[in-house]
Design an enzyme around this catalytic site. Structure first.
Site, PDB file in Angstrom:
ATOM      1  N   GLY A   6       0.773   6.183   9.612  1.00  0.00           N
ATOM      2  CA  GLY A   6       0.326   4.841   9.220  1.00  0.00           C
ATOM      3  C   GLY A   6      -1.157   4.904   8.887  1.00  0.00           C
ATOM      4  O   GLY A   6      -1.914   3.974   9.089  1.00  0.00           O
ATOM      5  N   GLY A   9      -3.160   2.192   6.675  1.00  0.00           N
ATOM      6  CA  GLY A   9      -3.241   0.782   7.084  1.00  0.00           C
ATOM      7  C   GLY A   9      -4.660   0.356   7.421  1.00  0.00           C
ATOM      8  O   GLY A   9      -5.610   1.141   7.344  1.00  0.00           O
ATOM      9  N   GLN A  10      -4.772  -0.921   7.828  1.00  0.00           N
ATOM     10  CA  GLN A  10      -6.103  -1.481   8.141  1.00  0.00           C
ATOM     11  C   GLN A  10      -6.753  -0.696   9.283  1.00  0.00           C
ATOM     12  O   GLN A  10      -7.939  -0.362   9.233  1.00  0.00           O
ATOM     13  CB  GLN A  10      -5.950  -2.960   8.546  1.00  0.00           C
ATOM     14  N   ASP A  32       1.477   9.024   5.864  1.00  0.00           N
ATOM     15  CA  ASP A  32       1.902   7.677   5.470  1.00  0.00           C
ATOM     16  C   ASP A  32       2.984   7.808   4.408  1.00  0.00           C
ATOM     17  O   ASP A  32       3.259   8.905   3.925  1.00  0.00           O
ATOM     18  CB  ASP A  32       0.692   6.861   4.941  1.00  0.00           C
ATOM     19  N   ILE A  33       3.576   6.667   4.028  1.00  0.00           N
ATOM     20  CA  ILE A  33       4.637   6.729   3.013  1.00  0.00           C
ATOM     21  C   ILE A  33       4.046   6.739   1.608  1.00  0.00           C
ATOM     22  O   ILE A  33       4.756   6.922   0.629  1.00  0.00           O
ATOM     23  CB  ILE A  33       5.615   5.524   3.125  1.00  0.00           C
ATOM     24  N   TYR A 140       8.054  -9.288  15.227  1.00  0.00           N
ATOM     25  CA  TYR A 140       6.925  -8.379  15.493  1.00  0.00           C
ATOM     26  C   TYR A 140       6.595  -8.382  16.996  1.00  0.00           C
ATOM     27  O   TYR A 140       6.515  -7.328  17.627  1.00  0.00           O
ATOM     28  CB  TYR A 140       5.730  -8.843  14.681  1.00  0.00           C
TER      29      TYR A 140
HETATM   30  C1  VAH Z   1      -0.991  -9.921  13.056  1.00  0.00           C
HETATM   31  N1  VAH Z   1      -3.139  -8.784  12.801  1.00  0.00           N
HETATM   32  O1  VAH Z   1      -1.552 -10.943  12.727  1.00  0.00           O
HETATM   33  C2  VAH Z   1      -1.857  -8.754  13.513  1.00  0.00           C
HETATM   34  C3  VAH Z   1      -2.114  -8.832  14.988  1.00  0.00           C
HETATM   35  C4  VAH Z   1      -2.643 -10.343  16.902  1.00  0.00           C
HETATM   36  C5  VAH Z   1      -2.537 -10.243  15.432  1.00  0.00           C
HETATM   37  O2  VAH Z   1      -1.013  -8.396  15.709  1.00  0.00           O
HETATM   38  O3  VAH Z   1       0.204  -9.819  13.053  1.00  0.00           O
END
Ligand code: VAH
Length: 311
Positions: A6, A9-10, A32-33, A140
């Site tokens: 990854g 990513g940021q 990464d992909i 998530y």
């Molecule tokens: C999001 N930047 O917004 C991430 C993070 C707590 C926020 O997990 O999903």
């Protein structure tokens, strides 16, 4: 060697460059992909890796015999709600693939990020403690909570040294954010410079825990460098830098761009996500165990963001 999955990513972008400063370019394999979009001529070693393709991942472990693995690949809160099954699959099976291979190849330390998204509507909102009710209502958050349980399970059952931080919203200028609910706090700086205004998708009084990326990267490396006997949390450490609302952030930006105007969009589904999260976090355990201390507050972060974005 260290592999960072990854890496585009940021967080990954900055973690790779910081780890390369410490260990040397050749020792840190960016995975990464897709290749990094910044110029790749002076980038260090890169491998195409989809963390869901366990055979390819196994070849990477076989080739590099990594001493440390950082697994950052995930779908974040907002993008995850657009594609719940992919979010669960990537976030969950990606972690399980890495934990199994780390076990098989005796990787010394594994890092996997969690998030304040593991807290939900019934978690305490202010100074949310390390242990409390956790009823996340985003895929998530559910995947990060389940992931924390798996990390602690592998630690207890197989003594695998996996470490984790519940990141708050992370603000940075180097790499684009990954489709999270806190991304407004990054976009606002770019828009402020471009057109002295921004329409926030979170309401004025939506207070969220946040952290500047410099602190997040330093905290991650400090956690990974801490002696194992100091680590008392094998799910994931609460960590935070500051808390603010869009309104408070706008006031800070006006100290640099006096005519800046903040307006608000119509209702956005990210508001529901933000409203389910804590307003502030108690990170006392990290302070006690491995001397965590943030260095950037809102004023210092705003200065640094504008100094770097204006160049
Ligand atoms: C999001 N930047 O917004 C991430 C993070 C707590 C926020 O997990 O999903």
């Amino acid at each position: 060697t260290i592999i960072v999955i990854g890496s585009n990513g940021q967080i990954g972008t900055e973690l790779v460059s910081e780890l390369r400063k410490i260990y040397g370019d050749g020792q840190v394999i960016a995975c990464d992909i897709r290749r990094p979009d910044y110029d790749i001529k002076n980038a260090g070693p890169f491998e195409f890796v989809n963390v869901l393709e366990k055979d390819i991942l196994k070849n990477i472990f076989q080739k590099y015999k990594p001493t440390q693995v950082y697994l950052l690949a995930a779908l974040l809160s907002a993008t995850g709600e657009q594609n719940p099954k992919l979010a669960w699959d990537l976030n969950m099976n990606g972690l399980l693939n890495v934990l199994d291979l780390a076990l098989e190849y005796k990787t010394q330390r594994i890092y996997w990020p969690s998030s304040i998204a593991v807290f939900g509507p019934n978690s305490p909102k202010d100074y949310t403690p390390q242990y409390c009710v956790m009823d996340p209502n985003t895929v998530y958050g559910i995947s990060k909570l389940a992931g924390e349980r798996w990390c602690e399970y592998y630690y207890q059952k197989y003594a695998i040294d996996v470490r984790s931080i519940r990141y708050p919203g992370l603000i940075s200028w180097k790499a684009a954010p990954g489709g999270g609910t806190t991304d407004y706090a990054i976009h606002i700086f770019h828009e402020a410079l471009k057109k002295e205004s921004y329409r926030s998708f979170l309401s004025a009084e939506t207070e969220l825990p946040m952290m500047y990326m410099d602190d997040a990267i330093r905290g991650t490396i400090e956690l990974m460098d801490a002696p194992a006997e100091k680590i008392s949390i094998r799910s994931s450490y609460n960590l935070t830098g500051m808390s603010f609302t869009p309104e408070i952030l706008a006031e800070e930006i006006k100290k640099h761009i006096p005519d800046f105007k903040l307006t608000y969009t119509e209702y956005d589904q990210r508001q529901a996500i933000a409203s389910s999260w804590p307003r502030s976090i108690d990170d006392g355990q990290a302070r006690m165990d491995w001397a965590w201390k943030p260095e950037f507050d809102l004023a210092k972060m705003t200065v640094d963001m504008f100094n770097n974005l204006k160049r």
